[in-house]
Design a protein around this motif. Structure first.
Motif, short mmCIF file in Angstrom:
data_model
loop_
_atom_site.label_atom_id
_atom_site.label_comp_id
_atom_site.label_asym_id
_atom_site.label_seq_id
_atom_site.Cartn_x
_atom_site.Cartn_y
_atom_site.Cartn_z
N TRP A 73 0.83 -1.21 0.00
CA TRP A 73 0.00 0.00 0.00
C TRP A 73 0.87 1.25 0.00
O TRP A 73 0.61 2.20 -0.76
N LEU A 74 1.91 1.29 0.83
CA LEU A 74 2.67 2.52 1.06
C LEU A 74 3.69 2.82 -0.03
O LEU A 74 3.77 3.96 -0.50
N LEU A 75 4.50 1.84 -0.41
CA LEU A 75 5.63 2.12 -1.29
C LEU A 75 5.21 2.71 -2.64
O LEU A 75 5.84 3.66 -3.12
N PRO A 76 4.16 2.20 -3.29
CA PRO A 76 3.74 2.84 -4.55
C PRO A 76 3.28 4.29 -4.34
O PRO A 76 3.48 5.14 -5.22
N ARG A 77 2.66 4.57 -3.22
CA ARG A 77 2.20 5.94 -2.94
C ARG A 77 3.38 6.87 -2.66
O ARG A 77 3.34 8.05 -3.02
#
Length: 320
Positions: free
Chosen positions: A277-281
């Protein structure tokens, strides 16, 4: 290797020779290039937060660096791979053991100091807002210590998941910073009563409390019916007087939570949910890195003083 050590609880933090750990089954030995600094480290250094049984006595709960050795049974990693992740201790050192289930390949473009600023804060925010707090779109979420590393992550996480966010901080510059992160209401506790402000805002459905102590009855006063307080810190002490009548009538829930003592299997499950969830954002600039300041590893005492003084906006990191 060298590591930050103490001769006794509360003693000076000294960078000196220490035994180098060897990876056991399922573990990676990481050459530490950066280690995050957390309030838990300050409390442990003062002798009030011992590490879990069997874990390193050395401070440090999150690291980034290169794989230096690989224990039996580990697949998917090779010597020299860039990784980061959560550890239960040992981060303030040249080498640290990292459970392979918690090791995250470091994306290109993410520096060591940036990677080391993520695991403890973001896993704490995810555990307590998503896994425990069950945050939902449209809910009103109050986050105390909004300019801390955890606070900054929690503001962004709750906002990204569609919640309305309020934060308490100390000072107008921190208020402005929290609003930039997604808080629609930022309250300077130096000059404003957060209870009145939150009530005027519509109350809170979920409160993430890093403060404890006399904040408990104040949290209850502005928590809505069927609301939840998740307590994760004790900056104002471990003793509090709850209003059981309010707890009963408003059907409030008070939940205590710590990340460090969770079984590694639970931490691995949280990691499996968070990082995709976090790394692409982060890569798409939809989430901000909130790295406040870096110190070199021998300056751990200065880093602790900076954090203890409340000077930071976001994370403090030690460079190896």
């Amino acid at each position: 290797m060298h590591a930050i050590t103490q001769t006794a609880a509360g003693a000076d933090l000294i960078w000196r020779e220490a035994p180098q750990p060897e990876p056991g089954p399922g573990q990676l030995l990481v050459r530490v290039r950066a280690a995050g600094v957390n309030r838990a480290d300050l409390v442990q250094a003062a002798g009030q937060y011992p590490p879990p049984a069997g874990e390193s006595e050395i401070l440090g709960l999150e690291v980034a660096g290169e794989v230096a050795a690989i224990g039996d049974g580990v697949a998917g990693f090779t010597i020299g791979d860039k990784v980061f992740g959560l550890v239960a201790g040992g981060g303030y050192a040249e080498y640290c053991l990292l459970d392979a289930r918690l090791a995250v390949p470091q994306p290109a473009g993410l520096g060591d100091e940036q990677a080391a600023s993520l695991p403890e804060t973001w896993l704490t925010a995810w555990l307590n807002l998503v896994d425990i707090g069950q945050v939902r779109p449209g809910q009103r979420v109050l986050i105390h210590a909004g300019a801390s590393g955890v606070g900054a992550a929690a503001i962004q996480l709750a906002h990204a998941l569609g919640a309305r966010v309020a934060a308490t901080v100390g000072g107008p510059d921190k208020c402005a910073w929290c609003r930039e992160l997604g808080a629609e209401l930022a309250i300077d506790y130096h000059c404003e009563d957060f209870v009145g402000a939150i009530k005027s805002w519509g109350g809170a459905d979920l409160i993430l409390d890093t403060v404890g102590g006399d904040y408990l009855p104040r949290n209850q006063a502005c928590l809505n019916r069927d609301g939840t307080i998740v307590l994760i810190g004790l900056l104002r002490g471990s003793e509090a007087q709850a209003n059981l009548g309010v707890l009963l009538v408003k059907r409030q829930r008070l939940i205590g939570s710590t990340l460090r003592a969770l079984l590694v299997e639970r931490k691995a499950a949280l990691s499996s949910a968070l990082w995709p969830w976090l790394l692409p954002r982060l890569a798409a600039d939809k989430i901000r890195l909130t790295l406040d300041r870096c110190f070199v590893m021998p300056e751990a005492a200065q880093a602790h003083a900076w954090l203890a003084g409340g000077h930071n906006k976001g994370k403090v990191v030690l460079l190896g």
